[in-house]
Design a protein around this motif. Structure first.
Motif, mmCIF file in Angstrom:
data_model
loop_
_atom_site.group_PDB
_atom_site.id
_atom_site.type_symbol
_atom_site.label_atom_id
_atom_site.label_comp_id
_atom_site.label_asym_id
_atom_site.label_seq_id
_atom_site.Cartn_x
_atom_site.Cartn_y
_atom_site.Cartn_z
ATOM 1 N N GLU A 54 -3.383 34.322 44.235
ATOM 2 C CA GLU A 54 -2.349 33.476 44.660
ATOM 3 C C GLU A 54 -1.098 34.403 45.288
ATOM 4 O O GLU A 54 -0.338 34.005 46.390
ATOM 5 N N GLU A 55 -0.668 35.416 44.476
ATOM 6 C CA GLU A 55 0.531 36.306 45.033
ATOM 7 C C GLU A 55 -0.077 36.860 46.262
ATOM 8 O O GLU A 55 0.838 36.803 47.197
ATOM 9 N N ASP A 56 -0.947 37.326 46.562
ATOM 10 C CA ASP A 56 -1.591 38.004 47.980
ATOM 11 C C ASP A 56 -1.614 36.768 48.915
ATOM 12 O O ASP A 56 -1.228 37.305 50.035
ATOM 13 N N LYS A 57 -1.880 35.787 48.486
ATOM 14 C CA LYS A 57 -1.934 34.554 49.518
ATOM 15 C C LYS A 57 -0.514 34.347 50.046
ATOM 16 O O LYS A 57 -0.090 34.301 50.972
ATOM 17 N N VAL A 58 0.585 34.386 49.183
ATOM 18 C CA VAL A 58 1.736 34.095 49.261
ATOM 19 C C VAL A 58 2.294 35.188 50.317
ATOM 20 O O VAL A 58 3.139 35.181 51.189
ATOM 21 N N LYS A 59 2.270 36.619 49.824
ATOM 22 C CA LYS A 59 2.343 37.573 50.765
ATOM 23 C C LYS A 59 1.928 37.720 51.803
ATOM 24 O O LYS A 59 2.660 37.816 52.961
ATOM 25 N N ALA B 188 3.950 35.174 54.199
ATOM 26 C CA ALA B 188 5.032 35.599 54.502
ATOM 27 C C ALA B 188 5.171 36.644 55.527
ATOM 28 O O ALA B 188 5.921 36.565 56.306
ATOM 29 N N THR B 189 4.094 37.488 55.422
ATOM 30 C CA THR B 189 3.896 38.377 56.356
ATOM 31 C C THR B 189 3.846 37.713 57.839
ATOM 32 O O THR B 189 4.358 38.313 58.705
ATOM 33 N N TRP B 190 2.730 37.113 57.807
ATOM 34 C CA TRP B 190 2.553 36.230 59.120
ATOM 35 C C TRP B 190 3.750 35.332 59.535
ATOM 36 O O TRP B 190 3.858 35.454 60.707
ATOM 37 N N ARG B 191 4.490 34.807 58.648
ATOM 38 C CA ARG B 191 5.822 34.112 59.136
ATOM 39 C C ARG B 191 6.789 35.126 60.053
ATOM 40 O O ARG B 191 7.327 35.122 60.898
ATOM 41 N N ARG B 192 6.905 36.368 59.265
ATOM 42 C CA ARG B 192 7.728 37.372 59.679
ATOM 43 C C ARG B 192 7.268 37.866 61.032
ATOM 44 O O ARG B 192 8.332 38.000 62.232
ATOM 45 N N LEU B 193 6.137 38.030 61.264
ATOM 46 C CA LEU B 193 5.457 38.395 62.491
ATOM 47 C C LEU B 193 5.550 37.381 63.719
ATOM 48 O O LEU B 193 5.716 37.801 64.902
ATOM 49 N N GLU B 194 5.398 36.124 63.382
ATOM 50 C CA GLU B 194 5.711 35.231 64.125
ATOM 51 C C GLU B 194 7.152 34.920 64.729
ATOM 52 O O GLU B 194 7.148 34.772 65.847
ATOM 53 N N GLU B 195 7.977 35.276 63.661
ATOM 54 C CA GLU B 195 9.408 35.238 64.042
ATOM 55 C C GLU B 195 9.877 36.371 64.949
ATOM 56 O O GLU B 195 10.497 36.345 65.961
ATOM 57 N N ILE B 196 9.237 37.730 64.612
ATOM 58 C CA ILE B 196 9.409 38.902 65.781
ATOM 59 C C ILE B 196 8.941 38.428 66.818
ATOM 60 O O ILE B 196 9.433 38.790 68.109
ATOM 61 N N ALA B 197 7.546 37.971 67.005
ATOM 62 C CA ALA B 197 7.214 37.834 68.320
ATOM 63 C C ALA B 197 7.942 36.776 69.058
ATOM 64 O O ALA B 197 8.063 36.914 70.367
ATOM 65 N N ILE B 198 8.346 35.650 68.409
ATOM 66 C CA ILE B 198 9.152 34.612 68.988
ATOM 67 C C ILE B 198 10.706 35.245 69.761
ATOM 68 O O ILE B 198 10.854 35.050 70.768
#
Length: 520
Positions: free
Chosen positions: A481-486, A489-499
């Motif tokens: 579950e922790e790994d899933k949350v991490k 979060a990583t994918w959200r950061r990548l999406e923000e950087i890409a945007i």
């Protein structure tokens, strides 16, 4: 008088020519071979062929007629070139003449009729059928060993009638799927009314105590056996059933041919597995082998172990395995029962060919696995239990309820359950995640109930181990579950950087586009 004498000369020359062409009922091997070839070609062309049968005027069949050349002795119309008439029955001739009559009847039955046209040669076909029945009765009640001449004629009539080009149904670009083949209507040979009696005749001949194997092996030789094995690809199940019985009897009677028969069956399997994946007689051949394996002496020869590894285990690969899986399972379990040390080899072989996307095939593998495990002892079980229960765990958590159900049914077998209990410290940690996930959210009620039963078995036998596995599962679940949350979060950061990068690149790209020089 001189005129009359001259008129008679051609007739005398004709008789001498007939004599030179071999009008006797005993043929050389070369003439026998030529007659078989002629018979096969005439059967394919829809004609009736007297396969090398040259009757003299005293034979009672061609009385008063000139002999025909066997290579041209065909019927292209509704009538035969030589009268085909019934010979006297055996009880109407003295004992001293019975063998000669038997040979004449054998030669008579070398006529091959065309059964594709049911209206042709009805009388002749019935005469041949009745003659074949008489031959079967004669062989069954024979007193005294069959002579060389008789053996040659028997094998000739069998070869002429049975060894032919098999007719097959068209299969246009069709993948050979087991269930599809089972639903197909088998192709029934129209010549079966005669073929069946010839097979029965061959069976009675092979099993007769008057057949001397040492003498008969010169005629029932490797070539004969090869051609007999070729017939196992017949689409007619009645023919394959007779072939199975006949070949088994030949294997039992002619010990000198046993290695050759096993080797030839091996070659049929190799070609089926690695080349064609098309053969109609694999189930029947495996049934014969199951009986042969049952009679293997201990310790098993290396040749027999290689046969298991190179032929039987790879037979799990073809898609049409449902056609012969029952017979394959029996043959493999025979090996394990003979030598329990082979259990590890067999189980690892099953895991090697384990299906990934074919659920019905998985159910078959699990059924076979249960039979193999039932004959497996603890030392061999321990050698393969880790990869084995990884696969069983995957099956238990399958979304296909029959696969999951069949895997959980393994605990209904007392011997397997005892093996699992003895090695629970290794097995339970491997399968516990599958048990827990099934107990929580499997969609099928039967699988859910079976899972709870298996959980209860482990918790009753070793509650401490069960609690340890449960705690470890919960810890692993928490980490997951922790790994899933991490990850999220990583994918959200990548999406923000890409945007953000996309927006800045658009702002920079606009003036650049304006300063580009015009072409031309």
């Amino acid at each position: 008088m001189i005129k009359n004498f001259l008129n008679k000369l051609p007739k005398k020359q004709g008789k001498s020519a007939e004599s030179r062409d071999g009008g006797s009922s005993t043929l050389s091997s070369n003439s026998s071979t030529a007659s078989r070839s002629n018979s096969a070609s005439s059967a394919r062309s829809g004609n009736v062929n007297l396969a090398g049968n040259n009757y003299n005027q005293n034979s009672g069949v061609n009385h008063g007629n000139k002999l025909q050349d066997p290579l041209h002795n065909k019927a292209n119309g509704s009538s035969l070139p030589v009268p085909y008439e019934a010979l006297p029955i055996f009880r109407d001739v003295p004992s001293s003449e019975k063998q000669n009559l038997f040979i004449r009847k054998l030669s008579m039955c070398c006529v091959v009729f065309d059964f594709t046209d049911p209206t042709k040669h009805l009388k002749e076909k019935d005469i041949k059928r009745q003659t074949l029945v008489e031959l079967v009765d004669y062989v069954s009640s024979a007193n005294g060993k069959f002579s060389d001449v008789v053996l040659q004629e028997i094998v000739r009539v069998v070869s002429t009638n049975l060894f032919r080009t098999l007719s097959t149904q068209p299969r246009e670009n069709k993948v050979l799927e087991g269930l599809d083949v089972e639903e197909e209507e088998p192709l029934m040979d129209p010549a079966w009314p005669h073929l069946q009696i010839v097979y029965e005749f061959l069976l009675r001949f092979v099993t007769s105590p008057e057949t001397d194997a040492k003498l008969a092996k010169r005629y029932i030789d490797h070539t004969f056996i090869l051609r007999l094995l070729d017939l196992f690809d017949s689409e007619d199940p009645r023919e394959r059933e007779y072939l199975k019985t006949v070949l088994h009897r030949i294997y039992g009677k002619f010990m000198v041919h046993r290695p050759f028969i096993r080797k030839t069956i091996n070659n049929i399997f190799y070609r089926f597995i690695f080349e064609t994946e098309k053969h109609n007689g694999i189930a029947e051949l495996l049934e014969i082998l199951g009986s042969i394996i049952n009679g293997f002496a201990l310790p098993l020869k290396e040749e027999h172990k290689l046969f298991l590894v190179r032929a039987l285990i790879p037979l799990h690969k073809p898609k049409c395995i449902p056609m012969y899986h029952q017979q394959l399972t029996y043959s493999i379990t025979q090996f394990v029962e003979k030598d329990c040390k082979l259990a590890d080899t067999v189980i690892r072989g099953l895991l090697k060919y384990w299906p990934i996307t074919n659920s019905s095939k998985e159910v078959m593998f699990l059924s076979e696995l249960e039979e193999v495990l039932e004959a497996t002892q603890a030392p061999e079980f321990q050698r393969c239990m880790v990869p084995l229960f990884r696969q069983i765990g995957r099956c238990m958590s399958s979304s296909h309820f029959q696969v999951a159900e069949r895997a959980l049914f393994l605990w209904n077998n007392d011997h397997i359950e005892n093996l699992i209990k003895q090695n629970r410290k290794v097995i339970l940690p491997i399968i516990f995640p599958a048990l827990e996930k099934n107990a929580r959210n499997h969609w099928n009620q039967a699988v859910h109930s079976l899972t709870l039963n298996v959980r209860k078995i482990f918790s009753d036998v070793d509650p401490e181990l069960f609690e340890e596995c449960l705690l470890k599962f919960q810890e692993d679940e928490g980490r997951d579950e922790e790994d899933k949350v991490k990850r999220e979060a990583t994918w959200r950061r990548l999406e923000e950087i890409a945007i953000s990068k996309g927006a800045s690149s658009e702002a920079v790209a606009a003036p650049r586009k304006a300063t580009l020089p015009l072409s031309g």
